[in-house]
Design a protein around this motif. Structure first.
Motif: not given
Lengths: 416, 465
Positions: B393, B384-389, B395-396, B420
Motif C-alpha cells: 500500500i 508517494i510513500r510506502e504505508v504497508d510493505p 500513499t500520495g 492509499n
C-alpha cells in the motif's frame, strides 16, 4: 579557474535574456570568521574496529529475539569544511561535524512485515556533535526491547479508523514540524520558485502576521544559533555569509515569520536576510533551507507519563514509518511504527499500523498540551530534499511530546 | 572531460599503488547544466563538470571502498590506502566473490547480450547556456499567451561511466541526456509535463508547454468531489511514479532479507493477466549503462509475465547465496543478471531499466476517457510513500492537473486527492493501457510505461486546492 569564472559570467548573461528585474540583495556586513562545531570527541579519532564492535553488539541483541528476520544498524560521521569568500569582503571558514546512529529490527510473518527503530527511523538520531553523542544514545541497552516490540506488533490490534485524541512522541512531532511548518515557511516556495518540483505553499504573503496557525500554546522558532542546540541546522554563518539567527515563526499560535535570504528579504519588508541560505556542497547553488525549526516546550512541568495520565481516551503514537503531504502543504498523512491505546490515563493495548491525517492549520490548532523541557529533544532529519538539481541537507527539529484533539486516525488502511 | 584512455591510465596507477589481492575502480564524469525558471523568468542557472574515481580493494573475503575527485598521485594513493585500511578491519564475508573477469561479465552464455543503441548525441552535448535560455523564452511566451505563470527546468548532460578491475575487466559508457520539465500555473489550477531523452531532438518543449498550459486552463476553478473508489486514468508519468515503489523488491537480497512483498509470491498470479514487465537495458527507449556495479552485462529479464511474477534480478553473490538458501526452489530462475549495485552495499540489486510489455489492444488516453462513464484523469502523482510493505500500500497525492471524467468527456478540474492504494490491487484492476512510452516523473526512475485505466482506485481524502 579563470575559465570557470568566465563560464559563470556567460551563464549569468544567458539568464538575463529571460528576466523582469534585477536581483536585490539585502545588505549584510562582510564577516571575517572562523568557526567549528563544538565537540568533545572528534569522531574521526575513533577506530573503525571500535565502532563495528558496537554495531555488532546491537545486531546480536536484536537477532537474539525470536521472530526478528532482519536487523540493520548504522553509524555515520561527517566533517564538512567550507570557505565562503565574496567580492563584498566576506571571508568565513567553517568546519561542521555531524554524528548519527540508529538501528531497525524487522519481523516478517504471515502476510505482514513489521519493524521498530531506535532512536528514530530512517537512520536514527543525528546531531551536529562529536562522538560523545554515540555514548549517550544507549544503543545496546535499547536493542532487545526494540526488537521485541517489532515481533509483538504481529499480535497487536490494528489501529482503529475514525476520530481520536492522539499523543505524538517527540521524534514524530519533529517530522510533523518539518513537513507542515518548516517547508511552508520557506519564502522561495511561497514566491513560486519551487513550483515545478517541491511545490509552493499555502502561506501566501498576506497571511504574515494574521494567520492563526495553531493554538495559543504553539510557539515555533527557526534557530540556527549554537545556543539553540547542536542541530543539523546549527552553524555560525549561512552560505551567503549571513550570521546565524533565531527567527520567531509562530508565537502564541500566530504566524509571524518566514525563512528568508538576501534575495527574498525585501518581499516581506525585511531589512536583512534571516540567514537560511544553504547548499548541499561546493557544487550547488545555495537556497532557502530549514535551519533548526523547533516547537518550544511547555512552560509548566509536564512529562510524557503525566500527559498520558491526564488523557482519558486516546492513542499514543511513536516513531515515523511513512510521511506524505501535498505540494502546498495542506493535507498530510503520517504512519508510525507503533502505538498504544490510552484508556483512563493508562497505556493499555498495543496497536499496529497507526496513522493519522489532517489539514495543517486545523491540526496545529487542535494541540492542547505539550510536554516541558525535560522531554524536549533536538531531532535531526538528515535527508531533506529540495531544488533542481536536487540537494539533500540536514535539518533540526526540537520537539517534546504533544497532544492533539479530534484527529482523523487510521485512514492509511481505509478501503484496503 | 575524462576519457576512457585517461581512465585506463589512472587505473594502471591505482593498481600500482595497491597491495590488495584485487582492485576495482569505478569512474564517473559528467558535464551537467541546468536552467531553472519560475515566475516567467530564469532564476537559477548552473553548470558543473566533475570526475570521480571510486576504488574498491579485496583482501581474502574483505572488501571496502574509498572515493575521490582528485587524480594527482597523492590523492590516488590516499584513496587506495583508505580503501585498504577499511577492508583490512572487516570480518571476512563468506558471500564475497572474487571480482569478475571480462568473460564472466558477459553472463552465463558467454556471449555479449544485444548492445544498446548509441546514447551519445553531439547535438545534446553541444547545448549552450544561450540555447537553454532561448528554449525557456519560448516556454515563457506560451505561458504569457495563456495568461499563466510558468516554472520548470531545461537541462543537458554529457556523462561517462566506466569500470576497470585487476582481473582484466574494462567497461565504458558514454551518453547524453536532455530534459525539460514544465509547470504552468493559473490562479487556482496548474498543469505539468516532463520528458527526457539522450537525443535532444526527441524533446519538443513547445508542445510540452502547450499541453501543460492546456491542463492548467482546463482545470481552473476545480470542483471538490467526495473521496472514494474511482475509475482512474493515470498518464504514464503517474503510472511510473506509483509502480516504481515496488521494484526495490524485485531483488534477490530483498527476498533473502524477507523485506520483499514477493516473499512467498513468486510464481503466483499476483497481477492481472494483462500485466507483463521486463527489465531491458538495451531497449531503444531506455538509457543508462549496459553494465552493473561490478561490470556485469545487464541481461534482459522477464520479471512479470501475464500477471505472474516469474523471477527477480541478481548480483553475482546474491545468486550464489540464493541457490544455497531455503528459497531456492521457490523463486524461479536463479542466475546473475547484471543488476548489482557497486559493492559493498546492503541492498544487493534492483531492476533499473523497467519496460512494460507490449499491449495487445492499446488505447490512447483519449480513448480511455471516451470509454469512461465516471472517473478521474490524473496527470501526476506526488509525495508517494510506502504505508504497508507486504500488501504494498502506498500513499500520495494527485497534482498539477486532476480532472473529472463523465459520460466519456473531461468535464472539469478537481481538487486534488490523497490516495492509499495497494499496488497489487491496482495492477489487478487495469482495464486498458496505452502503448508504453519513455516516461519521467519525480518519485521514481525513468521507465518505458503505458497510461493505465484502473478501476476502484482508492482515494481516501481531498485537499483544499
Amino acid at each position: 579557474m579563470e575559465a570557470t569564472a568566465a563560464r559563470a559570467v556567460e551563464i549569468a548573461r544567458a539568464s538575463a535574456r529571460v528576466k523582469r528585474e534585477d536581483v536585490r540583495l539585502a545588505p549584510e556586513p562582510a564577516a571575517v570568521a572562523e568557526w567549528t562545531t563544538p565537540y568533545e570527541v572528534d569522531p574521526f579519532t575513533t577506530s573503525v574496529e571500535q565502532n563495528l564492535d558496537l554495531l555488532l553488539k546491537v545486531d546480536a541483541e536484536m537477532r537474539a529475539v525470536a521472530g526478528v528476520t532482519l536487523a540493520e544498524t548504522g553509524m555515520n560521521f561527517q566533517r564538512e569544511e567550507s570557505w565562503f569568500l565574496s567580492s563584498e569582503g566576506a571571508d568565513i571558514h567553517q568546519t561542521k561535524y555531524s554524528t548519527g546512529a540508529g538501528y531497525t529490527a524487522y519481523a516478517f510473518a504471515g502476510s505482514e512485515i513489521q519493524k521498530r527503530s531506535y532512536p528514530n527511523s530512517f537512520g536514527g538520531q543525528w546531531q551536529n556533535r562529536g562522538y560523545e553523542q554515540i555514548a549517550e544514545m544507549r544503543l545496546v541497552e535499547n536493542a532487545r526491547r526494540v526488537a521485541e516490540e517489532a515481533v509483538a506488533l504481529h499480535h497487536a490490534e490494528q489501529c482503529p479508523q475514525g476520530t481520536a485524541t492522539i499523543i505524538l512522541d517527540g521524534s514524530q512531532l519533529g517530522l510533523q514540524i518539518h513537513e507542515s511548518i518548516g517547508h511552508p515557511i520557506e519564502l522561495d516556495r511561497v514566491l513560486g520558485m519551487e513550483a515545478n518540483f517541491a511545490g509552493t505553499s499555502f502561506l501566501t504573503l498576506e497571511k504574515l502576521g494574521h494567520l492563526r496557525y495553531g493554538s495559543e500554546i504553539v510557539n515555533v522558532v527557526a534557530d540556527a544559533r549554537q545556543e539553540h542546540g547542536p542541530g543539523l541546522g546549527t552553524f555560525a554563518y549561512d552560505d551567503e555569509g549571513v550570521a546565524a539567527q533565531s527567527t520567531p515563526i509562530i508565537t502564541n499560535g500566530r504566524f509571524i515569520g518566514y525563512l528568508s535570504s538576501r534575495e527574498t528579504a525585501h518581499t516581506i519588508g525585511a531589512a536583512r536576510s534571516g540567514g537560511t541560505l544553504r547548499a548541499e556542497g561546493w557544487n550547488r547553488l545555495p537556497m532557502i533551507r530549514m535551519t533548526n525549526v523547533s516547537i518550544l516546550p511547555g512552560e509548566k512541568p509536564l512529562s510524557l507519563e503525566q500527559l498520558i495520565a491526564a488523557t482519558d481516551d486516546g492513542i499514543y503514537m511513536e516513531t515515523n514509518k511513512s510521511w506524505s503531504i501535498d505540494d502546498k502543504r495542506y493535507n498530510f498523512q503520517f504512519g508510525c511504527e507503533i502505538a498504544w491505546e490510552i484508556k483512563r490515563g493508562k497505556r493499555v493495548r498495543m496497536l499496529k499500523n497507526p496513522s493519522y491525517s489532517g489539514i495543517t492549520t486545523e491540526f496545529w490548532n487542535s494541540m492542547d498540551a505539550i510536554c516541558s523541557r525535560d522531554e524536549w529533544t533536538l531531532w535531526g532529519t538528515p535527508n531533506c530534499g529540495k531544488g533542481q538539481p536536487q540537494q539533500v541537507v540536514g535539518t533540526g527539529h526540537g520537539a517534546s511530546p504533544a497532544r492533539f484533539r479530534n484527529i482523523r486516525v487510521g485512514s492509511a488502511y481505509q478501503g484496503s | 572531460m575524462l576519457t576512457r584512455e585517461q581512465a585506463a591510465d589512472l587505473f594502471d596507477r591505482i593498481r600500482r599503488y595497491s597491495s590488495a589481492d584485487e582492485v576495482e575502480a569505478i569512474f564517473t564524469g559528467s558535464r551537467f547544466a541546468l536552467t531553472r525558471f519560475a515566475n516567467n523568468v530564469i532564476h537559477q542557472n548552473v553548470e558543473e563538470e566533475n570526475s570521480i574515481v571510486s576504488i574498491r580493494t579485496n583482501f581474502a573475503g574483505r572488501t571496502a571502498r574509498a572515493t575521490t575527485n582528485q587524480f594527482d598521485d597523492g590523492s590516488l594513493r590516499r584513496a587506495v590506502a583508505a580503501s585498504e585500511n577499511l577492508a583490512r578491519v572487516q570480518d571476512p564475508d563468506p558471500d564475497l566473490l572474487p571480482m569478475p573477469d571480462a568473460q564472466e561479465s558477459l553472463g552465463k552464455t558467454g556471449e555479449a547480450p544485444v548492445a544498446p543503441p548509441s546514447r551519445f548525441f553531439e547535438q545534446t552535448a553541444a547545448i549552450t547556456p544561450a540555447d537553454r535560455a532561448e528554449v525557456v523564452k519560448s516556454i515563457v511566451s506560451i505561458a504569457c499567451k495563456h495568461k499563466l505563470t510558468t516554472a520548470g527546468i531545461y537541462s543537458a548532460s554529457d556523462s561517462r561511466e566506466g569500470i576497470f578491475n585487476s582481473r582484466g575487466l574494462a567497461n565504458w559508457h558514454h551518453q547524453t541526456l536532455a530534459e525539460v520539465s514544465i509547470t504552468m500555473l493559473a490562479d487556482d489550477s496548474s498543469g505539468w509535463q516532463k520528458l527526457n531523452s539522450p537525443d535532444v531532438n526527441n524533446l519538443n518543449p513547445v508542445r510540452l508547454a502547450e499541453t501543460a498550459a492546456q491542463k492548467a486552463v482546463e482545470s481552473a476553478d476545480p470542483r471538490e468531489i467526495a473521496p472514494g473508489k474511482y475509475t482512474v486514468i493515470l498518464e504514464p508519468a503517474a503510472v511510473l511514479d506509483i509502480v516504481g515503489f515496488m521494484f526495490w523488491d524485485y531483488s534477490g537480497v530483498a527476498i533473502l532479507d524477507q523485506r520483499s512483498f514477493l516473499n512467498d509470491r513468486i510464481g503466483t498470479q499476483l497481477f492481472g493477466e494483462n500485466i507483463s514487465i521486463s527489465d531491458d537495458a538495451a531497449h531503444p527507449l531506455q538509457a543508462g549503462p549496459p553494465f552493473d556495479g561490478e561490470g556485469m552485462r545487464r541481461q534482459p529479464v522477464q520479471l512479470v509475465e501475464n500477471g505472474v511474477v516469474k523471477r527477480v534480478v541478481y548480483a553475482r553473490a546474491t545468486a550464489r547465496k540464493m541457490k544455497n538458501s531455503e528459497y531456492a526452489g521457490k523463486v524461479g530462475l536463479i542466475e546473475p543478471t547484471g543488476h548489482g549495485f557497486p559493492l559493498p552495499n546492503e541492498m544487493g540489486e534492483m531492476p533499473l531499466n523497467v519496460v512494460f510489455g507490449r499491449v495487445e489492444n492499446p488505447r490512447s488516453v483519449e480513448q480511455m476517457i471516451s470509454s469512461t462513464e465516471r472517473g478521474v484523469l490524473v496527470t501526476r502523482l506526488w509525495y508517494i510513500r510506502e504505508v504497508d510493505p507486504y500488501e504494498k500500500i502506498v500513499t500520495g497525492m494527485t497534482r498539477d492537473g486532476t480532472f473529472l471524467v463523465e459520460n466519456g468527456k473531461v468535464q472539469c478540474g478537481l481538487r486534488n486527492f490523497r490516495f492509499n492504494q495497494s499496488l497489487i490491487s491496482m495492477l489487478s484492476n487495469v482495464e486498458a493501457m496505452s502503448t508504453p512510452v519513455r516516461a519521467s516523473g519525480e518519485e521514481s526512475f525513468d521507465m518505458v510505461a503505458p497510461a493505465m485505466k484502473v478501476k476502484e482506485f482508492n482515494f481516501t481524502e481531498a485537499t483544499k486546492f
